[in-house]
Write a protein that holds these residues in place. Sequence first.
Motif, PDB file in Angstrom:
ATOM      1  N   TRP A   1     -71.231 -35.205  18.378  1.00 23.61           N
ATOM      2  CA  TRP A   1     -70.885 -33.446  17.897  1.00 23.61           C
ATOM      3  C   TRP A   1     -72.398 -32.022  17.433  1.00 23.61           C
ATOM      4  CZ3 TRP A   1     -66.960 -35.691  14.298  1.00 23.61           C
ATOM      5  CH2 TRP A   1     -65.365 -36.337  14.819  1.00 23.61           C
ATOM      6  N   TRP A   2     -72.711 -32.080  19.091  1.00 19.90           N
ATOM      7  CA  TRP A   2     -73.192 -31.123  19.402  1.00 19.90           C
ATOM      8  C   TRP A   2     -73.902 -30.316  20.702  1.00 19.90           C
ATOM      9  CZ3 TRP A   2     -79.374 -31.993  18.033  1.00 19.90           C
ATOM     10  CH2 TRP A   2     -79.975 -33.031  19.037  1.00 19.90           C
ATOM     11  N   PRO A   3     -74.332 -28.666  20.530  1.00 25.05           N
ATOM     12  CA  PRO A   3     -73.919 -28.183  20.964  1.00 25.05           C
ATOM     13  C   PRO A   3     -75.343 -28.512  22.730  1.00 25.05           C
ATOM     14  CG  PRO A   3     -74.581 -26.948  19.480  1.00 25.05           C
ATOM     15  CD  PRO A   3     -74.594 -27.804  19.379  1.00 25.05           C
ATOM     16  N   PHE A   4     -76.370 -28.744  21.980  1.00 26.22           N
ATOM     17  CA  PHE A   4     -77.230 -29.228  22.733  1.00 26.22           C
ATOM     18  C   PHE A   4     -77.635 -30.902  23.374  1.00 26.22           C
ATOM     19  CE2 PHE A   4     -78.363 -27.922  18.771  1.00 26.22           C
ATOM     20  CZ  PHE A   4     -78.651 -26.749  18.859  1.00 26.22           C
ATOM     21  N   GLY A   5     -76.266 -31.127  24.256  1.00 29.46           N
ATOM     22  CA  GLY A   5     -76.188 -32.448  25.477  1.00 29.46           C
ATOM     23  C   GLY A   5     -76.050 -33.823  24.780  1.00 29.46           C
ATOM     24  N   GLN A   6     -75.666 -34.485  25.691  1.00 27.08           N
ATOM     25  CA  GLN A   6     -76.036 -35.636  25.158  1.00 27.08           C
ATOM     26  C   GLN A   6     -77.550 -36.162  25.598  1.00 27.08           C
ATOM     27  OE1 GLN A   6     -73.408 -36.808  23.330  1.00 27.08           O
ATOM     28  NE2 GLN A   6     -73.008 -33.996  23.565  1.00 27.08           N
ATOM     29  N   SER A   7     -78.230 -36.504  26.692  1.00 27.56           N
ATOM     30  CA  SER A   7     -79.191 -36.297  27.596  1.00 27.56           C
ATOM     31  C   SER A   7     -80.214 -36.687  26.677  1.00 27.56           C
ATOM     32  CB  SER A   7     -79.057 -36.086  29.198  1.00 27.56           C
ATOM     33  OG  SER A   7     -78.188 -36.682  29.244  1.00 27.56           O
ATOM     34  N   LEU A   8     -81.215 -37.261  26.866  1.00 32.63           N
ATOM     35  CA  LEU A   8     -82.755 -36.886  25.979  1.00 32.63           C
ATOM     36  C   LEU A   8     -83.651 -37.200  27.393  1.00 32.63           C
ATOM     37  CD1 LEU A   8     -82.499 -39.564  22.816  1.00 32.63           C
ATOM     38  CD2 LEU A   8     -82.492 -37.127  22.673  1.00 32.63           C
ATOM     39  N   PRO A   9     -84.593 -36.130  26.546  1.00 31.47           N
ATOM     40  CA  PRO A   9     -85.806 -36.014  27.697  1.00 31.47           C
ATOM     41  C   PRO A   9     -86.421 -37.602  28.333  1.00 31.47           C
ATOM     42  CG  PRO A   9     -86.172 -34.440  26.772  1.00 31.47           C
ATOM     43  CD  PRO A   9     -85.086 -35.838  26.231  1.00 31.47           C
ATOM     44  N   PHE A  10     -86.580 -37.419  29.473  1.00 32.83           N
ATOM     45  CA  PHE A  10     -87.716 -39.409  29.713  1.00 32.83           C
ATOM     46  C   PHE A  10     -86.939 -40.532  29.330  1.00 32.83           C
ATOM     47  CE2 PHE A  10     -90.797 -36.005  28.208  1.00 32.83           C
ATOM     48  CZ  PHE A  10     -91.339 -35.744  29.454  1.00 32.83           C
ATOM     49  N   VAL A  11     -85.149 -40.280  29.478  1.00 26.30           N
ATOM     50  CA  VAL A  11     -84.466 -41.214  29.287  1.00 26.30           C
ATOM     51  C   VAL A  11     -83.171 -41.510  30.012  1.00 26.30           C
ATOM     52  CG1 VAL A  11     -82.324 -42.540  27.559  1.00 26.30           C
ATOM     53  CG2 VAL A  11     -84.765 -41.626  26.620  1.00 26.30           C
ATOM     54  N   PRO A  12     -83.424 -42.066  31.114  1.00 24.83           N
ATOM     55  CA  PRO A  12     -82.633 -42.721  32.137  1.00 24.83           C
ATOM     56  C   PRO A  12     -81.336 -43.184  31.964  1.00 24.83           C
ATOM     57  CG  PRO A  12     -84.740 -44.462  32.051  1.00 24.83           C
ATOM     58  CD  PRO A  12     -84.196 -43.693  31.490  1.00 24.83           C
TER      59      PRO A  12
END
Length: 415
Positions: free
Chosen positions: A134-145
Amino acid sequence: MSRSNTFSSYGSVAKGFHWLTALLIFSAFPLGYVANELAHEIQSPGFDGSQAVIERATLLFSLHKTIGVAVFFTALLRILWALSQPKPGLLHPDRKAEALAAEVVHWLLYGSLVAVPLSGWIHHAATTGFAPIWWPFGQSLPFVPKSDHVAGLFGGLHWLLVWTLAAALGLHIAGALKHHVIDRDATLRRMLPGSGTLPRPPAQAHSLAPMLVAVVVWGGVLGGGAALGILGGHDHDHGTEGTVAPVVAAAPEGAGGWAVQSGTLGIAVTQMGSVINGSFGEWTAVINFEEPAAPGPAGDVEVTIAIPSLELGSVASQAMGADYFDSANFPTAQFTAEIEKLAEGYQAVGTLTIKGETVPATLPFDLVLEGDTAKMSGGLTLNRLDFGVGKSLPDESSLAFAVDVAVELDAKRAE
């Protein structure tokens, strides 16, 4: 009370970080445990598809993950603040073994407070279709496929580190209680609000030995986890998925028979707002086809699909349950159709049977013929409710109605 630390006591900022971290950790632990138990229930083949259970698991996982992210950033800020402050000395540095143990536990705690939420966050980012943070910055992380292998690795790592954190936390609490109840010294009072006048610790030198011991402990935990296979994880996103040749039936006799050489039969579902791609590893196709001179009938096809061969990320087991494909009672699906040539392209018009429900289905496709070889690609969209799949989920809040099917194959004319 001063905001900064002294050699005798912790300041208000350090105390605030300490108790905020404690509150977050003691909230995340039970939430994660209960949510994990519900996840095992949902992913079991016998799960009845209860919407209430799914919604409860989603809520608890979202709470757990959101608190975990808060722990991660709180821990980083706490460490940065600690680096800028003098460290209060031990009240009994002469007790060498006890002092070493206390320092090692502190290193384990600081490291685990960063590593535990980070490993869980990476596991979340590598998966699809689960409860969101629950936050506005998305569910992905850089460099994590998006990868089951990465998810499996960091899921196992998260589990190991959680127990490491739990052990360190237990030792930390036991040590604080020992100082307060048995030694009756000011060790615990130094972290309490309004602690008053505190004794000045004896002069002492800090050593890197506790940090090195903590590193050895982490190495032992990771090495033991690897030896036990806890850091494994089957990679459904790399390797053979999408390129596995189906188990192909013999080509029908006659001039129009074609034998499938290789191909893929994929599906895409949307769960909790995220698209999950999968494929069936075993299916057979019996094809009769003759290219007509003009639009019209061109042959027939019969496809049989082994439902248990479905690879659908971490929700494949759930998909086999009674409320979904019910593979125990309906291990195969079948598509039987007449092939037609259109003014542009082709289509296979017939019926699709899944879970004992037979529904009309039309598969538009493109076909490239080169002598005795053919390349076919096509797709269609199905409604899961037409086949009684996910009947306990009558809306799309958890699982969308639409299921996209994509087919590609290479075939050769039978000799």
